[in-house]
Design a protein around this motif. Structure first.
Motif, mmCIF file in Angstrom:
data_model
loop_
_atom_site.group_PDB
_atom_site.id
_atom_site.type_symbol
_atom_site.label_atom_id
_atom_site.label_comp_id
_atom_site.label_asym_id
_atom_site.label_seq_id
_atom_site.Cartn_x
_atom_site.Cartn_y
_atom_site.Cartn_z
ATOM 1 N N PHE A 104 0.826 -1.202 0.000
ATOM 2 C CA PHE A 104 0.000 0.000 0.000
ATOM 3 C C PHE A 104 0.860 1.252 0.000
ATOM 4 O O PHE A 104 0.640 2.179 -0.800
ATOM 5 N N ASN A 110 4.013 5.820 -5.273
ATOM 6 C CA ASN A 110 4.013 5.952 -6.736
ATOM 7 C C ASN A 110 3.120 7.106 -7.180
ATOM 8 O O ASN A 110 3.363 7.740 -8.210
ATOM 9 N N LEU A 111 2.076 7.382 -6.391
ATOM 10 C CA LEU A 111 1.165 8.475 -6.729
ATOM 11 C C LEU A 111 1.619 9.796 -6.095
ATOM 12 O O LEU A 111 0.963 10.824 -6.261
ATOM 13 N N TYR A 113 2.261 10.297 -2.682
ATOM 14 C CA TYR A 113 1.782 10.545 -1.320
ATOM 15 C C TYR A 113 2.843 10.091 -0.322
ATOM 16 O O TYR A 113 3.372 8.983 -0.433
ATOM 17 N N ASN B 25 1.145 1.721 -15.004
ATOM 18 C CA ASN B 25 1.392 2.151 -13.627
ATOM 19 C C ASN B 25 2.518 3.175 -13.540
ATOM 20 O O ASN B 25 2.413 4.165 -12.820
ATOM 21 N N ARG B 28 1.370 6.462 -15.087
ATOM 22 C CA ARG B 28 0.436 7.113 -14.172
ATOM 23 C C ARG B 28 1.196 7.792 -13.042
ATOM 24 O O ARG B 28 0.887 8.928 -12.661
ATOM 25 N N GLY B 29 2.169 7.063 -12.496
ATOM 26 C CA GLY B 29 2.958 7.615 -11.402
ATOM 27 C C GLY B 29 3.707 8.867 -11.825
ATOM 28 O O GLY B 29 3.639 9.897 -11.147
ATOM 29 N N ALA B 32 1.178 11.636 -12.217
ATOM 30 C CA ALA B 32 0.594 12.056 -10.939
ATOM 31 C C ALA B 32 1.603 12.832 -10.106
ATOM 32 O O ALA B 32 1.253 13.800 -9.434
ATOM 33 N N ARG B 33 2.846 12.416 -10.132
ATOM 34 C CA ARG B 33 3.879 13.089 -9.339
ATOM 35 C C ARG B 33 4.388 14.355 -10.030
ATOM 36 O O ARG B 33 5.232 15.069 -9.492
ATOM 37 N N PHE B 92 -7.554 12.384 -11.095
ATOM 38 C CA PHE B 92 -7.102 11.000 -11.251
ATOM 39 C C PHE B 92 -6.292 10.569 -10.030
ATOM 40 O O PHE B 92 -6.506 9.508 -9.468
ATOM 41 N N ARG B 93 -5.373 11.431 -9.639
ATOM 42 C CA ARG B 93 -4.488 11.114 -8.518
ATOM 43 C C ARG B 93 -5.284 10.820 -7.247
ATOM 44 O O ARG B 93 -5.038 9.825 -6.569
ATOM 45 N N SER B 94 -6.254 11.667 -6.942
ATOM 46 C CA SER B 94 -6.972 11.426 -5.687
ATOM 47 C C SER B 94 -7.931 10.252 -5.786
ATOM 48 O O SER B 94 -8.104 9.501 -4.831
ATOM 49 N N TRP B 96 -7.413 7.521 -7.517
ATOM 50 C CA TRP B 96 -6.642 6.283 -7.406
ATOM 51 C C TRP B 96 -6.108 6.082 -6.002
ATOM 52 O O TRP B 96 -5.982 4.953 -5.536
ATOM 53 N N ALA B 97 -5.795 7.148 -5.346
ATOM 54 C CA ALA B 97 -5.364 7.036 -3.955
ATOM 55 C C ALA B 97 -6.528 6.492 -3.126
ATOM 56 O O ALA B 97 -6.350 5.582 -2.306
ATOM 57 N N GLU B 98 -7.709 7.014 -3.384
ATOM 58 C CA GLU B 98 -8.896 6.577 -2.648
ATOM 59 C C GLU B 98 -9.118 5.078 -2.833
ATOM 60 O O GLU B 98 -9.370 4.344 -1.879
ATOM 61 N N ALA B 100 -6.860 2.842 -3.634
ATOM 62 C CA ALA B 100 -5.781 2.115 -2.958
ATOM 63 C C ALA B 100 -6.062 2.030 -1.463
ATOM 64 O O ALA B 100 -5.868 0.984 -0.835
ATOM 65 N N ILE B 101 -6.534 3.127 -0.910
ATOM 66 C CA ILE B 101 -6.812 3.167 0.528
ATOM 67 C C ILE B 101 -7.942 2.219 0.897
ATOM 68 O O ILE B 101 -7.832 1.431 1.833
ATOM 69 N N ASP B 102 -9.020 2.276 0.141
ATOM 70 C CA ASP B 102 -10.165 1.429 0.454
ATOM 71 C C ASP B 102 -9.825 -0.055 0.312
ATOM 72 O O ASP B 102 -10.226 -0.876 1.144
ATOM 73 N N PHE B 104 -6.910 -1.339 0.648
ATOM 74 C CA PHE B 104 -6.010 -1.656 1.752
ATOM 75 C C PHE B 104 -6.778 -1.869 3.050
ATOM 76 O O PHE B 104 -6.573 -2.860 3.761
#
Lengths: 130, 130
Positions: A104, A110-111, A113, B25, B28-29, B32-33, B92-94, B96-98, B100-102, B104
């Motif tokens: 995670f 990678n994004l 964060y 991936n 995207r990274g 996003a960065r 997109f960034r937020s 995908w983070a969301e 990943a978090i969910d 996880f």
DNA sequence: TCAAGTGTATTATTAGATATAATACACTTA
DNA sequence: TAAGTGTATTATATCTAATAATACACTTGA
């Protein structure tokens, strides 16, 4: 998602993952959360296959993986049983959590964060402020 | 993991995931960065394929997915370019983070870890006490 | 104008993972 | 000894991923 009750266990299968992986994940979870007692017998290969309406070979695949995890022991002619070792279960649980966490964090990194960012987001989730 | 430099980008491919997914991936990274500027041209399908020593069709698969994400725009005869919309990138960034978090949190929940548990673990990581 | 460099589409082939199907065998227990 | 266990084998079907070889459409610069 179809829900099945087989013996004392509840299973739900969908199309998101290979069937055998879903079985493995759900069994791992039940064991890690302590919902299945140590030493307890799990459904036989044929019984679970019938209950889930899938092929016995698919169940075999799942059971073999659980045995590789050390979470189950099989006795030919008797059945498949949860390990008696609480230590094995605890160790498995923390190892898998560690993997999940590291994956995670890597994904979030990678994004773009940081750990700091992650921390705040989790904090928000905890407080119900999604 | 073999590292490749193609134009301004650095790529590393392994066997952990389908090649096209790894390309997606990593792009995207980079986007996003903010490592690739908005509107910037990315390597052509053939150039990237040659650089990574893989098939052009595989690169095409990756580029199509990036376009579906809205992260790139393609102009026939000219090439593939990063979107000009910072808003699209941010969203997109937020999103995908969301996800990943969910994912996880769900995985940790399956192992019997609460949000509270997760919070402490992240805290520990942050303080370097692994 | 045209050659070179773009994206795109098509068809074929190969390899691996997943799942099913049908049997057969080995072992344990009542 | 029958019924219920795990286990092994062989075959088949489907899908995804990747490669290969072409061909076509469009843009640009010399």
């Amino acid at each position: 998602m179809k829900e099945h009750e087989i013996g004392t266990l509840r299973f739900g299968l969908d199309l998101s993952l290979p069937l055998y992986e879903q079985i493995v994940n759900q069994m791992r979870g039940s064991i890690a959360r302590g919902e299945i007692a140590l030493g307890e017998k799990v459904p036989s290969v044929r019984e679970l296959a019938q209950g889930l309406k899938i092929n016995p070979n698919t169940v075999m695949s799942a059971y073999k993986e659980l045995e590789r995890d050390g979470l189950t022991e099989t006795r030919r002619g008797q059945g498949t049983f949860i390990t008696h070792s609480q230590e094995t279960v605890d160790q498995f649980r923390s190892e898998w959590a560690e993997k999940a966490i590291d994956d995670f964090i890597e994904k979030m990194d990678n994004l773009g964060y940081s750990l700091e960012d992650i921390s705040s987001i989790i904090q928000r989730k905890k407080e119900g402020r999604v």
